[in-house]
Design a protein around this motif. Structure first.
Motif, PDB file in Angstrom:
ATOM      1  N   PHE A 368      -6.313   8.601 -11.694  1.00 61.64           N
ATOM      2  CA  PHE A 368      -5.540   9.829 -11.540  1.00 61.64           C
ATOM      3  C   PHE A 368      -4.069   9.529 -11.780  1.00 61.64           C
ATOM      4  O   PHE A 368      -3.605   8.400 -11.584  1.00 61.64           O
ATOM      5  N   LYS A 369      -3.362  10.568 -12.218  1.00 56.46           N
ATOM      6  CA  LYS A 369      -1.920  10.454 -12.449  1.00 56.46           C
ATOM      7  C   LYS A 369      -1.199  11.038 -11.254  1.00 56.46           C
ATOM      8  O   LYS A 369      -1.317  12.231 -10.965  1.00 56.46           O
ATOM      9  N   PRO A 370      -0.431  10.224 -10.509  1.00 54.96           N
ATOM     10  CA  PRO A 370       0.272  10.735  -9.329  1.00 54.96           C
ATOM     11  C   PRO A 370       1.227  11.860  -9.693  1.00 54.96           C
ATOM     12  O   PRO A 370       1.820  11.883 -10.775  1.00 54.96           O
ATOM     13  N   ALA A 371       1.362  12.800  -8.781  1.00 53.24           N
ATOM     14  CA  ALA A 371       2.237  13.947  -9.015  1.00 53.24           C
ATOM     15  C   ALA A 371       3.690  13.531  -9.189  1.00 53.24           C
ATOM     16  O   ALA A 371       4.469  14.227  -9.853  1.00 53.24           O
ATOM     17  N   ASP A 372       4.063  12.386  -8.610  1.00 52.11           N
ATOM     18  CA  ASP A 372       5.453  11.935  -8.718  1.00 52.11           C
ATOM     19  C   ASP A 372       5.721  11.172 -10.013  1.00 52.11           C
ATOM     20  O   ASP A 372       6.813  10.652 -10.226  1.00 52.11           O
ATOM     21  N   GLY A 373       4.712  11.091 -10.867  1.00 46.90           N
ATOM     22  CA  GLY A 373       4.905  10.452 -12.162  1.00 46.90           C
ATOM     23  C   GLY A 373       4.718   8.957 -12.157  1.00 46.90           C
ATOM     24  O   GLY A 373       5.036   8.281 -13.146  1.00 46.90           O
ATOM     25  N   GLY A 374       4.179   8.399 -11.089  1.00 51.93           N
ATOM     26  CA  GLY A 374       3.955   6.965 -11.010  1.00 51.93           C
ATOM     27  C   GLY A 374       2.828   6.498 -11.912  1.00 51.93           C
ATOM     28  O   GLY A 374       2.204   7.287 -12.636  1.00 51.93           O
TER      29      GLY A 374
END
Length: 430
Positions: A368-374
């Motif tokens: 998954f792609k973290p919402a904070d762009g990590g």
């Protein structure tokens, strides 16, 4: 699948966790392979750097007219090219060995899983309902007058062999009603997405959901190399394979009603009477794909979804957390729900609800792609029976049985049975 970097960082903790399952330490062998693999990779990189340097110097030697140096450097370039290929091939072979070994090591148990050797060490965590008191000796499902004519093992054996059953008439309809009731409840009450999945899957899907390579003998493989699903956990979970899912689109919650196929290779002589353990059966499955921080709560949610079905059906049950020695290969933590079967005077498993952590996700590269762009991270996957349809049929028949061989059916099934609430001793719905 385990992360070799985590094993490298704390091999003692890895071996200690495996020891809780009763497995021997393996970190030393894994790290030896890993060291050799990394050594070959480093050697290839070093040779590549030397080849690059020599390649640049070849032209200069040619320009100077230094034929001896030109020939020496050209030979060096060729030798380094061969050395690089050899080191890369060796690294690939070692990587394949390491991957195969890692793929055969079970998941590590969560800290709250009780230690134990087998099912005798499982710990009860919940109990619902009181087993009914009968004024007669309760019988097993296949012995009831209203059931026996419509539950034909002899004809099934003629068609397919042992451990198959041919359901007909009212019993077949009750079986279908149970599956419809489960699906409707999961969709309308529990918010799961109904999914109609293939029951024939590729080896990659079986591998990604930890069914291969270790347990191939437990499943049926077709002549073209595909597999009949042991459970729809396989196709439902593998939907996420190779994906990078936006964090805001998690959790994903699926349910499916499918045929399931198992060779029962390790169960010779067990539960040979009745339809408790079959090569072909039906199950309504639940699968969740979720964030790591939410997976423990998601498992509790899934467990309640399964328990609630039994409560709606009025089937007494108990819930146990499996000990380290009784957990499945891919599970990090498993709860079993056991329905009361008066014909056996025992609680028998009707659902398992497991979290695998990132064990399956690593095998199938589901992130998954973290919402904070990590940086993308591995998802967590969970699966659970909601419920095994055949075993639920057994529980309904045995708990509702009457002295004359008829069966009082749960009220929640009436809408699926044309308003009928009883299986008569003559095998018809009343």
């Amino acid at each position: 699948m385990h992360d070799i970097r985590a094993i490298r960082e704390n091999p003692a903790a890895f071996d200690a966790a495996l020891a809780r399952r009763g497995d021997a330490p393996v970190s030393s062998d894994l790290l030896s392979l890993d060291e050799a693999r990394r050594g070959k990779i480093l050697a290839a990189e070093t040779a590549q750097a030397e080849q690059n340097k020599a390649s640049k110097e070849v032209g200069a030697a040619k320009g100077r007219g230094d034929e001896a140096e030109f020939e020496r450097l050209r030979a060096l370039v060729a030798a380094k090219k061969a050395e690089i290929a050899e080191m890369n091939d060796a690294a690939k072979a070692l990587d394949a060995q390491l991957t195969d070994k890692l793929a055969r090591i079970p998941n590590l148990p969560a800290n709250d899983v009780p230690d134990g050797a087998d099912e005798a060490d499982n710990v009860e965590v919940n109990r619902w309902g009181t087993p009914r008191s009968f004024e007669f000796t309760p019988r097993e499902h296949f012995e009831l007058e209203g059931v026996a004519p419509s539950m034909d093992f002899e004809t099934a054996a003629k068609i397919s062999g042992s451990r198959f059953v041919l359901l007909s008439g009212a019993v077949a309809r009750i079986h279908r009603a149970l599956a419809q009731f489960m699906l409707d409840t999961h969709v309308d009450v529990n918010g799961l997405t109904e999914t109609n999945t293939p029951v024939l899957v590729k080896s990659d899907a079986m591998y990604g959901t930890d069914k291969l390579p270790k347990f191939g003998e437990d499943s049926y493989q077709t002549t073209d190399g595909n597999w009949l699903v042991p459970t729809s956990e396989v196709p439902l979970t593998y939907i996420a394979a190779g994906e990078v899912i936006d964090e805001r689109n998690l959790p994903r919650r699926y349910t499916a009603h499918t045929l399931c196929f198992r060779s029962e290779a390790g169960s010779a002589g067990r539960d040979t009477s009745g339809m408790l353990r079959q090569h072909q059966f039906e199950k309504v499955e639940m699968v969740s794909v979720t964030l790591p921080a939410e997976s423990d709560n998601e498992q509790k949610r899934m467990l309640r979804c399964a328990e609630d079905l039994l409560e709606r059906l009025g089937i007494p049950y108990r819930t146990v957390i499996l000990c380290t020695g009784d957990m499945g290969f891919g599970a990090r933590r498993t709860y079993d729900i056991e329905a009361w079967l008066p014909g056996q005077d025992a609680y028998r498993e009707i659902s398992s609800v497991s979290t695998t952590g990132d064990f399956q996700a690593r095998r199938m590269n589901a992130r998954f792609k973290p919402a904070d762009g990590g940086k993308p991270q591995f998802v967590h996957t969970l699966n659970g029976s909601g419920l095994a349809v055949g075993r639920c049929l057994i529980a309904v028949l045995e708990n509702g049985q009457q002295a004359d061989g008829s069966v009082d059916l749960p009220q929640v099934l009436a809408p699926y049975l044309g308003g009928k609430t009883k299986l008569g001793a003559d095998g018809t719905l009343i």
